[in-house]
Design a protein around this motif. Sequence first.
Motif, PDB file in Angstrom:
ATOM      1  N   GLY A  39     -33.869 -51.768  65.146  1.00  0.00           N
ATOM      2  CA  GLY A  39     -32.945 -50.637  65.150  1.00  0.00           C
ATOM      3  C   GLY A  39     -32.073 -50.644  63.917  1.00  0.00           C
ATOM      4  O   GLY A  39     -31.961 -51.650  63.220  1.00  0.00           O
ATOM      5  N   VAL A  40     -31.451 -49.506  63.640  1.00  0.00           N
ATOM      6  CA  VAL A  40     -30.681 -49.352  62.406  1.00  0.00           C
ATOM      7  C   VAL A  40     -29.211 -49.703  62.633  1.00  0.00           C
ATOM      8  O   VAL A  40     -28.710 -49.704  63.754  1.00  0.00           O
ATOM      9  CB  VAL A  40     -30.772 -47.913  61.848  1.00  0.00           C
ATOM     10  N   SER A  41     -28.556 -50.004  61.520  1.00  0.00           N
ATOM     11  CA  SER A  41     -27.108 -50.216  61.511  1.00  0.00           C
ATOM     12  C   SER A  41     -26.513 -49.332  60.429  1.00  0.00           C
ATOM     13  O   SER A  41     -27.238 -48.699  59.649  1.00  0.00           O
ATOM     14  CB  SER A  41     -26.784 -51.682  61.228  1.00  0.00           C
TER      15      SER A  41
ATOM     16  N   TYR B  51     -34.856 -45.380  59.175  1.00  0.00           N
ATOM     17  CA  TYR B  51     -35.648 -45.257  60.404  1.00  0.00           C
ATOM     18  C   TYR B  51     -37.131 -45.470  60.141  1.00  0.00           C
ATOM     19  O   TYR B  51     -37.852 -46.010  60.994  1.00  0.00           O
ATOM     20  CB  TYR B  51     -35.405 -43.896  61.045  1.00  0.00           C
ATOM     21  N   ASP B  52     -37.624 -45.061  58.971  1.00  0.00           N
ATOM     22  CA  ASP B  52     -39.045 -45.260  58.647  1.00  0.00           C
ATOM     23  C   ASP B  52     -39.372 -46.753  58.623  1.00  0.00           C
ATOM     24  O   ASP B  52     -40.437 -47.178  59.092  1.00  0.00           O
ATOM     25  CB  ASP B  52     -39.383 -44.622  57.296  1.00  0.00           C
ATOM     26  N   ASN B  53     -38.457 -47.541  58.079  1.00  0.00           N
ATOM     27  CA  ASN B  53     -38.673 -48.984  58.034  1.00  0.00           C
ATOM     28  C   ASN B  53     -38.696 -49.574  59.442  1.00  0.00           C
ATOM     29  O   ASN B  53     -39.496 -50.480  59.738  1.00  0.00           O
ATOM     30  CB  ASN B  53     -37.578 -49.648  57.203  1.00  0.00           C
ATOM     31  N   GLU B  54     -37.836 -49.050  60.324  1.00  0.00           N
ATOM     32  CA  GLU B  54     -37.834 -49.552  61.701  1.00  0.00           C
ATOM     33  C   GLU B  54     -39.126 -49.189  62.422  1.00  0.00           C
ATOM     34  O   GLU B  54     -39.634 -49.966  63.232  1.00  0.00           O
ATOM     35  CB  GLU B  54     -36.618 -48.994  62.457  1.00  0.00           C
ATOM     36  N   LEU B  55     -39.689 -48.017  62.119  1.00  0.00           N
ATOM     37  CA  LEU B  55     -40.971 -47.651  62.724  1.00  0.00           C
ATOM     38  C   LEU B  55     -42.097 -48.546  62.223  1.00  0.00           C
ATOM     39  O   LEU B  55     -43.049 -48.831  62.963  1.00  0.00           O
ATOM     40  CB  LEU B  55     -41.278 -46.176  62.451  1.00  0.00           C
TER      41      LEU B  55
ATOM     42  N   ASP C 170     -34.557 -51.063  71.269  1.00  0.00           N
ATOM     43  CA  ASP C 170     -33.911 -50.297  70.205  1.00  0.00           C
ATOM     44  C   ASP C 170     -32.407 -50.556  70.290  1.00  0.00           C
ATOM     45  O   ASP C 170     -31.735 -50.064  71.191  1.00  0.00           O
ATOM     46  CB  ASP C 170     -34.212 -48.808  70.379  1.00  0.00           C
ATOM     47  N   LEU C 171     -31.900 -51.348  69.335  1.00  0.00           N
ATOM     48  CA  LEU C 171     -30.484 -51.696  69.319  1.00  0.00           C
ATOM     49  C   LEU C 171     -29.725 -50.915  68.262  1.00  0.00           C
ATOM     50  O   LEU C 171     -28.686 -51.358  67.767  1.00  0.00           O
ATOM     51  CB  LEU C 171     -30.313 -53.206  69.085  1.00  0.00           C
ATOM     52  N   SER C 172     -30.244 -49.743  67.899  1.00  0.00           N
ATOM     53  CA  SER C 172     -29.588 -48.925  66.879  1.00  0.00           C
ATOM     54  C   SER C 172     -28.144 -48.629  67.279  1.00  0.00           C
ATOM     55  O   SER C 172     -27.860 -48.310  68.433  1.00  0.00           O
ATOM     56  CB  SER C 172     -30.341 -47.602  66.692  1.00  0.00           C
ATOM     57  N   ASN C 173     -27.264 -48.725  66.306  1.00  0.00           N
ATOM     58  CA  ASN C 173     -25.842 -48.489  66.597  1.00  0.00           C
ATOM     59  C   ASN C 173     -25.195 -47.603  65.543  1.00  0.00           C
ATOM     60  O   ASN C 173     -24.001 -47.696  65.274  1.00  0.00           O
ATOM     61  CB  ASN C 173     -25.087 -49.821  66.683  1.00  0.00           C
ATOM     62  N   TYR C 174     -26.008 -46.733  64.943  1.00  0.00           N
ATOM     63  CA  TYR C 174     -25.481 -45.882  63.884  1.00  0.00           C
ATOM     64  C   TYR C 174     -26.107 -44.498  63.977  1.00  0.00           C
ATOM     65  O   TYR C 174     -27.333 -44.367  64.095  1.00  0.00           O
ATOM     66  CB  TYR C 174     -25.774 -46.486  62.509  1.00  0.00           C
ATOM     67  N   GLY C 175     -25.264 -43.473  63.919  1.00  0.00           N
ATOM     68  CA  GLY C 175     -25.757 -42.103  63.834  1.00  0.00           C
ATOM     69  C   GLY C 175     -26.430 -41.623  65.106  1.00  0.00           C
ATOM     70  O   GLY C 175     -26.280 -42.183  66.188  1.00  0.00           O
TER      71      GLY C 175
ATOM     72  N   VAL D  86     -36.000 -64.317  68.117  1.00  0.00           N
ATOM     73  CA  VAL D  86     -34.942 -64.468  67.121  1.00  0.00           C
ATOM     74  C   VAL D  86     -35.638 -64.628  65.778  1.00  0.00           C
ATOM     75  O   VAL D  86     -36.658 -65.320  65.679  1.00  0.00           O
ATOM     76  CB  VAL D  86     -34.059 -65.689  67.438  1.00  0.00           C
ATOM     77  N   THR D  87     -35.123 -63.989  64.755  1.00  0.00           N
ATOM     78  CA  THR D  87     -35.761 -64.045  63.441  1.00  0.00           C
ATOM     79  C   THR D  87     -35.009 -64.989  62.508  1.00  0.00           C
ATOM     80  O   THR D  87     -33.879 -65.400  62.806  1.00  0.00           O
ATOM     81  CB  THR D  87     -35.818 -62.651  62.792  1.00  0.00           C
ATOM     82  N   PRO D  88     -35.600 -65.299  61.346  1.00  0.00           N
ATOM     83  CA  PRO D  88     -34.875 -66.116  60.361  1.00  0.00           C
ATOM     84  C   PRO D  88     -33.599 -65.450  59.859  1.00  0.00           C
ATOM     85  O   PRO D  88     -32.732 -66.124  59.302  1.00  0.00           O
ATOM     86  CB  PRO D  88     -35.888 -66.282  59.219  1.00  0.00           C
ATOM     87  N   ALA D  89     -33.481 -64.131  60.055  1.00  0.00           N
ATOM     88  CA  ALA D  89     -32.310 -63.400  59.568  1.00  0.00           C
ATOM     89  C   ALA D  89     -31.139 -63.434  60.544  1.00  0.00           C
ATOM     90  O   ALA D  89     -30.055 -62.936  60.209  1.00  0.00           O
ATOM     91  CB  ALA D  89     -32.694 -61.948  59.285  1.00  0.00           C
ATOM     92  N   GLU D  90     -31.335 -64.011  61.731  1.00  0.00           N
ATOM     93  CA  GLU D  90     -30.262 -64.056  62.726  1.00  0.00           C
ATOM     94  C   GLU D  90     -28.988 -64.637  62.121  1.00  0.00           C
ATOM     95  O   GLU D  90     -29.028 -65.643  61.407  1.00  0.00           O
ATOM     96  CB  GLU D  90     -30.708 -64.915  63.925  1.00  0.00           C
ATOM     97  N   HIS D  91     -27.866 -64.016  62.415  1.00  0.00           N
ATOM     98  CA  HIS D  91     -26.543 -64.397  61.901  1.00  0.00           C
ATOM     99  C   HIS D  91     -26.328 -64.044  60.428  1.00  0.00           C
ATOM    100  O   HIS D  91     -25.256 -64.319  59.885  1.00  0.00           O
ATOM    101  CB  HIS D  91     -26.266 -65.902  62.076  1.00  0.00           C
ATOM    102  N   LEU D  92     -27.346 -63.454  59.767  1.00  0.00           N
ATOM    103  CA  LEU D  92     -27.249 -63.243  58.321  1.00  0.00           C
ATOM    104  C   LEU D  92     -27.374 -61.786  57.901  1.00  0.00           C
ATOM    105  O   LEU D  92     -26.602 -61.306  57.068  1.00  0.00           O
ATOM    106  CB  LEU D  92     -28.322 -64.067  57.595  1.00  0.00           C
ATOM    107  N   ARG D  93     -28.364 -61.056  58.450  1.00  0.00           N
ATOM    108  CA  ARG D  93     -28.584 -59.664  58.044  1.00  0.00           C
ATOM    109  C   ARG D  93     -29.586 -59.016  58.996  1.00  0.00           C
ATOM    110  O   ARG D  93     -30.175 -59.702  59.848  1.00  0.00           O
ATOM    111  CB  ARG D  93     -29.110 -59.581  56.613  1.00  0.00           C
ATOM    112  N   LEU D  94     -29.803 -57.702  58.795  1.00  0.00           N
ATOM    113  CA  LEU D  94     -30.850 -57.023  59.548  1.00  0.00           C
ATOM    114  C   LEU D  94     -32.204 -57.578  59.102  1.00  0.00           C
ATOM    115  O   LEU D  94     -32.452 -57.712  57.903  1.00  0.00           O
ATOM    116  CB  LEU D  94     -30.789 -55.515  59.280  1.00  0.00           C
ATOM    117  N   PRO D  95     -33.073 -57.941  60.035  1.00  0.00           N
ATOM    118  CA  PRO D  95     -34.357 -58.529  59.636  1.00  0.00           C
ATOM    119  C   PRO D  95     -35.273 -57.528  58.949  1.00  0.00           C
ATOM    120  O   PRO D  95     -35.276 -56.335  59.280  1.00  0.00           O
ATOM    121  CB  PRO D  95     -34.962 -58.993  60.969  1.00  0.00           C
ATOM    122  N   ASP D  96     -36.042 -58.016  57.966  1.00  0.00           N
ATOM    123  CA  ASP D  96     -37.066 -57.185  57.344  1.00  0.00           C
ATOM    124  C   ASP D  96     -38.407 -57.444  58.031  1.00  0.00           C
ATOM    125  O   ASP D  96     -38.485 -58.184  59.026  1.00  0.00           O
ATOM    126  CB  ASP D  96     -37.136 -57.425  55.832  1.00  0.00           C
ATOM    127  N   LEU D  97     -39.461 -56.828  57.496  1.00  0.00           N
ATOM    128  CA  LEU D  97     -40.778 -56.951  58.140  1.00  0.00           C
ATOM    129  C   LEU D  97     -41.240 -58.398  58.222  1.00  0.00           C
ATOM    130  O   LEU D  97     -41.787 -58.832  59.248  1.00  0.00           O
ATOM    131  CB  LEU D  97     -41.804 -56.112  57.376  1.00  0.00           C
TER     132      LEU D  97
END
Length: 436
Positions: free
Chosen positions: A71-73, A79-83, A99-104, A328-339
């Motif tokens: 989900g987006v922040s 949104y295309d990246n989230e899809l 879907d944990l989107s919290n923006y818009g 949980v991804t390697p990005a946890e606590h750091l940023r939105l995860p990428d692919l």
Amino acid sequence: MNYRTQLEAARKGTITKEMQIVANKEGIEAQKLMDKIAAGHIVIPANPLHTSLSPEGIGEGLTTKINVNLGVSGDCADYDNELEKVKLSIDLGAHSIMDLSNYGKTNTFRQLLLQSSPAMVGTVPMYDAIGYLEKDLLDITAKDFLRVIEAHARQGVDFMTIHAGINKRAVECFTNSKRLTNIVSRGGSLIFAWMKMTGNENPFYEYYDEVLDILYEYDVTISLGDALRPGSIHDSTDPGQIAELVELGQLTTRAWDKNVQVMVEGPGHMAMNEIAANMTLQKRICHGAPFYVLGPLVTDIAPGYDHITSAIGGAIAAANGADFLCYVTPAEHLRLPDLADVKEGIIASKIAAHAADIANGIPGAREIDNKMSDARRRIDWEEMFSLALDGKKAREYFESAPPSDRHSCSMCGKMCAMRTTNRILNGEKVELLGEK
């Protein structure tokens, strides 16, 4: 149709088409599955409006399922990246997507997700409230929150995290606990803030019956959120966590009374030696309802590697009663995860889930491991790649430093134990210096 929910159908002795699909997937009798659904020990989150769904069962005696959060922040609103992450998650075999989107305005993205996803779809309506209602937190009323829940249900969401357990009693225990990391649940912190700013009771607790009425109408499974889950191993199994768990146990039976399916969410961060006891405690207090865990993360010092700390805790949790693992991804606590992060998180979670299924004696769980072991004995690389959780990566590693003889790998070469033993058992000599 004389039922609204899978739970109501099971209690009336009706095997639904979703139950039959799950029974076939799991290799169990539909009657046995139905009985466990009726008891509340298994759920099939399946909103009838989610027409692309391939139903899955979560709970006692079934294979461990995994969930992917995306989900987006406000800082990453692509949104295309989230899809793309959705497609990757489905290709890698995730059982559900939250879907944990919290923006818009997130409803367009969520609708696309529901149209394309055979995996279960979950949401946290609290995250969407401000964007959906176009109100700041203090201006939102209790009834406003119910509007968001109904909007998500109407779209076809299969399960929702509702933080109903953080009521005034639980908050008092939390406040007196003197935690190191306080509240780390995003939804829980927002409700806590709303309660403190307004002086009111948690709206999801105060109007819980109305929440259940909405969920019953659309057969949305309630996932009782753990707003006071520990955010550090220092805070695990403290009075705040346990006070909320007691509330969740009571909320579980209230939901069952209204024929609403229930999952219960659990910790969080937790040292390895506490995990098994926590799983037993949760199952006891929440009457055997399926348990959904985030991690648990077994140490707090591995940012960038939290998919590993989570997989360790997840494997222990699932081997001791947890039914559903949130990756949980390697990005946890750091940023939105990428692919790439999403892939690493899914694979780590699948390893944990499969390892637990083996430990729990789930029928058929060992079969693929036995096939892999046989392929290794025969040094059949193509078969090994086809059986691997990530065959593409396995092939890339093998071919990045290819051996001169494909009947080994570049680590052992001619001293490969499999190669040596196979030759001896075949009546051949093993000559290491002059062999070609």
